[in-house]
Design an enzyme around this catalytic site. Structure first.
Site, PDB file in Angstrom:
ATOM      1  N   ASP A 362       0.822  -1.222   0.000  1.00 62.63           N
ATOM      2  CA  ASP A 362       0.000   0.000   0.000  1.00 62.63           C
ATOM      3  C   ASP A 362       0.855   1.271   0.000  1.00 62.63           C
ATOM      4  OD1 ASP A 362       0.721  -0.219   2.689  1.00 62.63           O
ATOM      5  OD2 ASP A 362      -1.343  -0.414   3.437  1.00 62.63           O
ATOM      6  N   HIS A 366       0.727   3.997  -2.802  1.00 64.42           N
ATOM      7  CA  HIS A 366       0.522   5.400  -2.420  1.00 64.42           C
ATOM      8  C   HIS A 366       1.502   6.300  -3.187  1.00 64.42           C
ATOM      9  CE1 HIS A 366      -0.298   8.706   0.618  1.00 64.42           C
ATOM     10  NE2 HIS A 366       0.892   9.084   0.145  1.00 64.42           N
ATOM     11  N   GLU A 367       2.777   5.920  -3.170  1.00 67.00           N
ATOM     12  CA  GLU A 367       3.796   6.769  -3.802  1.00 67.00           C
ATOM     13  C   GLU A 367       3.622   6.811  -5.320  1.00 67.00           C
ATOM     14  OE1 GLU A 367       5.082   8.613  -1.868  1.00 67.00           O
ATOM     15  OE2 GLU A 367       5.004   7.512   0.012  1.00 67.00           O
ATOM     16  N   HIS A 370       0.905   9.048  -6.443  1.00 68.67           N
ATOM     17  CA  HIS A 370       1.261  10.474  -6.524  1.00 68.67           C
ATOM     18  C   HIS A 370       1.716  10.825  -7.945  1.00 68.67           C
ATOM     19  CE1 HIS A 370       0.632  12.023  -2.560  1.00 68.67           C
ATOM     20  NE2 HIS A 370       1.493  11.209  -1.956  1.00 68.67           N
ATOM     21  N   TYR A 381      -0.619  20.428  -4.396  1.00 66.76           N
ATOM     22  CA  TYR A 381      -0.303  19.730  -3.152  1.00 66.76           C
ATOM     23  C   TYR A 381      -0.371  20.667  -1.944  1.00 66.76           C
ATOM     24  CZ  TYR A 381       1.744  15.853  -0.472  1.00 66.76           C
ATOM     25  OH  TYR A 381       1.960  14.813   0.413  1.00 66.76           O
ATOM     26  N   GLU A 390      -3.491  13.524  -1.323  1.00 73.81           N
ATOM     27  CA  GLU A 390      -3.101  12.510  -0.334  1.00 73.81           C
ATOM     28  C   GLU A 390      -4.131  11.388  -0.251  1.00 73.81           C
ATOM     29  OE1 GLU A 390      -0.759  11.385   1.697  1.00 73.81           O
ATOM     30  OE2 GLU A 390       0.420  12.679   0.402  1.00 73.81           O
ATOM     31  N   ASP A 401      -4.241  -3.068  -2.320  1.00 75.91           N
ATOM     32  CA  ASP A 401      -3.882  -3.917  -1.168  1.00 75.91           C
ATOM     33  C   ASP A 401      -5.103  -3.919  -0.252  1.00 75.91           C
ATOM     34  OD1 ASP A 401      -2.335  -5.307   0.715  1.00 75.91           O
ATOM     35  OD2 ASP A 401      -1.468  -3.483   1.571  1.00 75.91           O
ATOM     36  N   ASP A 404      -7.159  -4.630   4.277  1.00 75.73           N
ATOM     37  CA  ASP A 404      -7.539  -3.838   5.451  1.00 75.73           C
ATOM     38  C   ASP A 404      -7.621  -2.372   5.048  1.00 75.73           C
ATOM     39  OD1 ASP A 404      -4.877  -2.404   5.882  1.00 75.73           O
ATOM     40  OD2 ASP A 404      -4.304  -4.518   5.750  1.00 75.73           O
ATOM     41  N   GLU A 409       0.481  -0.616   7.419  1.00 74.04           N
ATOM     42  CA  GLU A 409       0.533  -1.508   8.599  1.00 74.04           C
ATOM     43  C   GLU A 409       1.684  -2.514   8.522  1.00 74.04           C
ATOM     44  OE1 GLU A 409      -1.810  -1.459   6.303  1.00 74.04           O
ATOM     45  OE2 GLU A 409      -1.627  -3.450   5.374  1.00 74.04           O
ATOM     46  N   ASP A 445       2.503  21.359   7.095  1.00 68.62           N
ATOM     47  CA  ASP A 445       2.248  20.197   6.221  1.00 68.62           C
ATOM     48  C   ASP A 445       1.433  20.626   4.996  1.00 68.62           C
ATOM     49  OD1 ASP A 445       2.224  17.539   5.287  1.00 68.62           O
ATOM     50  OD2 ASP A 445       0.474  16.998   6.505  1.00 68.62           O
ATOM     51  N   HIS A 450      -1.732  15.822   5.126  1.00 72.40           N
ATOM     52  CA  HIS A 450      -1.780  14.472   5.693  1.00 72.40           C
ATOM     53  C   HIS A 450      -2.759  14.382   6.863  1.00 72.40           C
ATOM     54  CE1 HIS A 450       2.137  14.312   3.548  1.00 72.40           C
ATOM     55  NE2 HIS A 450       1.767  13.063   3.292  1.00 72.40           N
TER      56      HIS A 450
HETATM   57  C1  D38 Z   1       4.936   8.938  11.893  1.00 73.05           C
HETATM   58  C2  D38 Z   1       5.976   8.835  12.799  1.00 73.05           C
HETATM   59  C3  D38 Z   1       7.248   9.238  12.405  1.00 73.05           C
HETATM   60  C4  D38 Z   1       7.461   9.751  11.147  1.00 73.05           C
HETATM   61  C5  D38 Z   1       6.417   9.875  10.258  1.00 73.05           C
HETATM   62  C6  D38 Z   1       5.156   9.469  10.642  1.00 73.05           C
HETATM   63  C7  D38 Z   1       5.729   8.285  14.158  1.00 73.05           C
HETATM   64  O1  D38 Z   1       4.644   7.727  14.377  1.00 73.05           O
HETATM   65  O2  D38 Z   1       6.643   8.407  15.006  1.00 73.05           O
HETATM   66  C8  D38 Z   1       6.691  10.453   8.891  1.00 73.05           C
HETATM   67  N1  D38 Z   1       5.724   9.985   7.935  1.00 73.05           N
HETATM   68  C9  D38 Z   1       5.767   8.835   7.313  1.00 73.05           C
HETATM   69  C10 D38 Z   1       4.626   8.796   6.585  1.00 73.05           C
HETATM   70  N2  D38 Z   1       3.942   9.882   6.788  1.00 73.05           N
HETATM   71  N3  D38 Z   1       4.626  10.618   7.608  1.00 73.05           N
HETATM   72  C11 D38 Z   1       4.160   7.683   5.793  1.00 73.05           C
HETATM   73  C12 D38 Z   1       4.174   7.726   4.308  1.00 73.05           C
HETATM   74  C13 D38 Z   1       3.297   6.578   3.901  1.00 73.05           C
HETATM   75  C14 D38 Z   1       2.977   6.538   2.463  1.00 73.05           C
HETATM   76  C15 D38 Z   1       3.924   5.276   4.319  1.00 73.05           C
HETATM   77  C16 D38 Z   1       3.698   9.021   3.747  1.00 73.05           C
HETATM   78  N4  D38 Z   1       4.664   9.740   3.198  1.00 73.05           N
HETATM   79  C17 D38 Z   1       4.408  11.019   2.642  1.00 73.05           C
HETATM   80  C18 D38 Z   1       3.624  10.886   1.360  1.00 73.05           C
HETATM   81  O3  D38 Z   1       3.966  10.097   0.520  1.00 73.05           O
HETATM   82  O4  D38 Z   1       2.653  11.630   1.228  1.00 73.05           O
HETATM   83  O5  D38 Z   1       2.551   9.405   3.769  1.00 73.05           O
HETATM   84  C19 D38 Z   1       5.735  11.697   2.335  1.00 73.05           C
HETATM   85  C20 D38 Z   1       5.524  13.080   1.902  1.00 73.05           C
HETATM   86  C21 D38 Z   1       6.832  13.770   1.853  1.00 73.05           C
HETATM   87  C22 D38 Z   1       6.680  15.126   1.214  1.00 73.05           C
HETATM   88  N5  D38 Z   1       7.893  15.895   1.419  1.00 73.05           N
HETATM   89 ZN    ZN Z   2       1.417  10.949   0.055  1.00 79.52          ZN
HETATM   90 CA    CA Z   3      -3.226  -1.655   4.169  1.00 78.05          CA
END
Ligand code: D38
Ligand code: ZN
Ligand code: CA
Length: 525
Positions: A362, A366-367, A370, A381, A390, A401, A404, A409, A445, A450
Site C-alpha cells: 500500500d 501510495h507513492e 502520486h 499539493y 493525499e 492492497d 484492510d 501496517e 504540512d 496528511h
Molecule cells: C509517523 C511517525 C514518524 C514519522 C512519520 C510518521 C511516528 O509515528 O513516530 C513520517 N511519515 C511517514 C509517513 N507519513 N509521515 C508515511 C508515508 C506513507 C505513504 C507510508 C507518507 N509519506 C508522505 C507521502 O507520501 O505523502 O505518507 C511523504 C511526503 C513527503 C513530502 N515531502
Molecule cells: Zn502521500
Molecule cells: Ca493496508
C-alpha cells in the site's frame, strides 16, 4: 632425384614444400589455409607490393587473386619489429563478410605467418552480380520488421521531459553491402546492425538479401538477457523477480512489461544522492538482509504497474510506458517514502517506528499514485486539493492492497501489530478528522494535507463498503483522470466522483446514490 619428384607434384604441393611450415591449418570446405607459419617466403618482403608479389607467387596455395581480390585495410608494425598487413577480400569492391586475411612479416623480412579466412569461390560465383536490387533503407526496414521492433521503440528519449533534458538517442543503425557466405553459396546482402539498450540490450546482426529482401541470417551479439530471479522481501517472504543479466551480473531491472521503459531499482546505500547505483546480485537470488528493501521496492512497483495496466489499461504513470525507478536505503533511519517528481524514494526506517518502507504494497501504491495524480488531475499539493491528492494516494493504496483499511501496517511499528499510519475506516484513531466539522486549518504540512485527507478517506471507505471495490475503483479512476483538475477541492471531488458514477452506472443508480450519501456523511456537499 628429389628435384624430379617435386616437379611432378601439383603446383600447390610444390609451393608448400618450399615454405618450411611449422604449423598449418586448413579450412576444409574452402580448401584455403586458415593458418600457416614457418619461413613462408624465399625472398625478403619489405613493402606492400612485395607482399602482393608473395601472395601472387603462392596463388595456388591461397586460391585468390591478390591483385583483384585483396584490399589492404591496415599495416601495423609491432614492438618486436614485425609488420602485420591486414587485407579484406572483396568482389567488385564489395567486401566478403568476415574475409579478413593477415600477412605477418618478421623483423628480417620473412613472411612468418598468414592467417584468416579466404573464399576461393566468392569471385567466380559473384563477379558481375554485385549490384543491389534493394535500397539500403528498405533493408533496414526489413531488419527492424524481422525483430518486431521499430527504431521508435528503442529510442529512450522521454517525451514528458522538456527538450534540453531529452536523452540522446541510444539506438545505432548501420548498414553495409557485403557478400555473405550462406553454407557455401554466396549472396549479395546488407549487413544491418541494430544496436540499442531498450527495451533490451541488443546488438543485432541481420543479413538481408540485397536481391530479394529475405533474411539470410540474424543473431543478437549481446549475451545480456531478461532473467527470472528470486529474492527475500522485507518481511522475510520469498518471491520471484524479473531481473536482467549482463556480463554475469544480475540487476533489479524488469524488461518484461509492455512499457517504453523498464522497472528499475537502485540503492542509495544510506546516502542521499539519487538515483544511487543499480541494485545487483551475483547469483540472481537477492537473499541478503540488505537486499530485502530492494526486492520489495522492485516487486511491488511491478505489482502496482500491473494493477493500473490490467484494471484501467494505463501504461505506467504517464500512460506512455515511462520507466518506473525506485531508490531504497535512502539516508539513515529515514522514516518516510516519497515521489520526488521523477522517481520513488524509500527510507529504511529507524527499526522502531518503521522498518524499510518499500516492504508494504500500500505504501508503494501510495507513492506511485502520486505520480499518476501528477500526470492526470495534477492536484495542487496544498490545502484541500493537497489533502485530496493525499487521499487519492491512500485510496489507491487500499485498492492495490485490499486486505484492510490501514495504510502502511506492514512496515509501521514492526514491534506492534494491528496499527498503521492512517486508517480509511477510522481516521480519528490516527489523529485525522473524518468530517468537515473536524477540518484543521493550518499552514503546516502544506495546509494539513496528511491531516485533512481523513475526510475524503472516510468518504472513500463509506463508498467501498456500500458499492464494493470493483465499482469504487472504476469511479475513482474515472474521476481522477477525467474530471479532477489542479484546483479540485472536496466539494469538486464529490461532483467529479458523482459524474464518474453517473457515466458508469447512471445518475439514478443505487451506486450513484451510495457515492452521494458517502460524501453527505462526511459533510461535503
Ligand atoms: C509517523 C511517525 C514518524 C514519522 C512519520 C510518521 C511516528 O509515528 O513516530 C513520517 N511519515 C511517514 C509517513 N507519513 N509521515 C508515511 C508515508 C506513507 C505513504 C507510508 C507518507 N509519506 C508522505 C507521502 O507520501 O505523502 O505518507 C511523504 C511526503 C513527503 C513530502 N515531502
Ligand atoms: Zn502521500
Ligand atoms: Ca493496508
Amino acid at each position: 632425384m628429389t628435384q624430379a619428384s617435386a616437379a611432378s607434384l601439383p603446383k600447390e604441393k610444390q609451393l608448400l614444400q618450399k615454405m618450411e611450415l611449422v604449423q598449418q591449418k586448413w579450412d576444409k570446405e574452402k580448401s584455403s589455409p586458415s593458418f600457416l607459419s614457418g619461413k613462408l617466403s624465399a625472398n625478403k618482403v619489405q613493402t606492400e607490393s612485395a607482399v602482393k608479389s608473395f601472395l601472387k607467387e603462392n596463388e595456388a596455395v591461397y586460391k585468390v587473386n591478390p591483385n583483384a581480390d585483396l584490399t589492404l585495410l591496415s599495416k601495423e608494425k609491432d614492438s618486436l619489429g614485425f609488420t602485420h598487413y591486414k587485407y579484406i577480400q572483396s568482389v567488385d569492391g564489395v567486401p566478403v563478410d568476415g574475409a579478413d586475411f593477415i600477412v605477418h612479416v618478421d623483423q628480417k623480412g620473412n613472411v612468418s605467418a598468414t592467417n584468416g579466412t579466404l573464399h576461393p569461390e566468392a569471385s567466380s560465383q559473384m563477379k558481375g552480380s554485385t549490384k543491389a536490387k534493394l535500397s539500403s533503407q528498405k533493408a533496414v526496414d526489413l531488419a527492424w520488421k524481422s525483430i518486431k521492433l521499430t527504431k521508435k521503440d528503442t529510442d529512450a528519449a522521454s517525451p514528458a521531459m522538456p527538450a534540453p533534458f531529452k536523452k540522446p538517442e541510444n539506438t545505432s543503425v548501420k548498414q553495409d553491402l557485403v557478400i555473405f557466405d550462406k553454407e557455401g553459396s554466396y549472396h549479395l546482402a546488407y549487413k544491418v546492425q541494430l544496436q540499442f539498450i531498450k527495451p533490451y540490450g541488443a546488438n543485432w546482426q541481420i543479413y538481408v538479401d540485397a536481391k530479394d529482401g529475405s533474411i539470410l541470417d540474424s543473431y543478437n551479439a549481446v549475451s545480456d538477457a531478461a532473467t527470472t530471479g528470486s529474492g527475500t522481501g522485507v518481511l522475510g517472504d520469498r518471491k520471484t523477480l524479473n531481473t536482467y543479466s549482463s556480463n554475469g551480473t544480475y540487476y533489479l531491472y524488469d524488461t518484461t512489461k509492455p512499457m517504453n521503459g523498464v522497472i528499475e531499482t537502485f540503492t542509495a546505500s544510506n546516502g542521499s544522492s539519487l538515483p544511487g547505483s543499480y541494485s545487483v546480485d551475483s547469483d540472481n537470488n537477492f537473499s541478503s538482509t540488505t537486499q530485502r528493501a530492494d526486492v520489495d521496492a522492485h516487486y511491488y512497483a511491478g505489482k502496482v504497474y500491473d494493477y493500473y495496466y490490467n484494471k484501467f489499461g494505463r501504461n505506467s504513470y504517464d500512460n506512455a510506458g515511462a520507466t518506473i525507478r525506485s531508490t531504497v536505503h535512502y539516508s539513515r533511519n529515514y522514516n518516510n517514502a516519497y515521489w520526488n517528481g521523477a522517481q520513488m524514494v524509500y527510507g529504511d526506517g529507524d527499526g522502531v517506528t518503521f522498518t524499510s518502507l518499500s516492504g508494504a504494497l500500500d505504501v508503494v501504491a501510495h507513492e506511485l499514485t502520486h505520480a499518476v495524480t501528477e500526470r492526470t488531475a495534477g492536484l495542487n499539493y496544498q490545502y484541500q486539493s493537497g489533502a485530496l491528492n493525499e487521499s487519492i494516494s491512500d485510496t489507491f493504496g487500499f485498492f492495490n492492497d485490499t486486505g484492510d483499511y490501514l495504510m502502511g501496517e506492514d512496515v509501521y511499528t514492526p514491534g506492534r501489530s494491528g496499527d498503521g499510519l492512517r486508517s480509511l475506516s477510522n481516521p480519528e484513531a490516527y489523529g485525522q478528522p473524518s468530517t468537515m466539522s473536524g477540518y484543521v486549518n493550518t499552514s503546516s504540512d502544506n495546509g494539513g494535507v496528511h491531516t485533512n485527507s481523513g475526510i475524503p478517506n472516510k468518504a472513500a471507505y463509506l463508498t467501498v463498503t456500500k458499492i464494493g471495490v470493483s465499482a469504487a475503483e472504476k469511479i475513482y479512476y474515472r474521476a481522477l483522470t477525467n474530471y479532477m483538475t489542479p484546483t479540485t477541492n472536496f466539494s469538486n471531488a464529490r461532483a467529479a466522483l458523482l459524474q464518474a458514477a453517473a457515466d458508469l452506472y447512471g445518475s439514478g443508480s443505487s451506486t450513484y446514490n451510495s457515492v452521494k450519501s458517502a460524501w453527505d456523511t462526511v459533510g461535503v456537499y
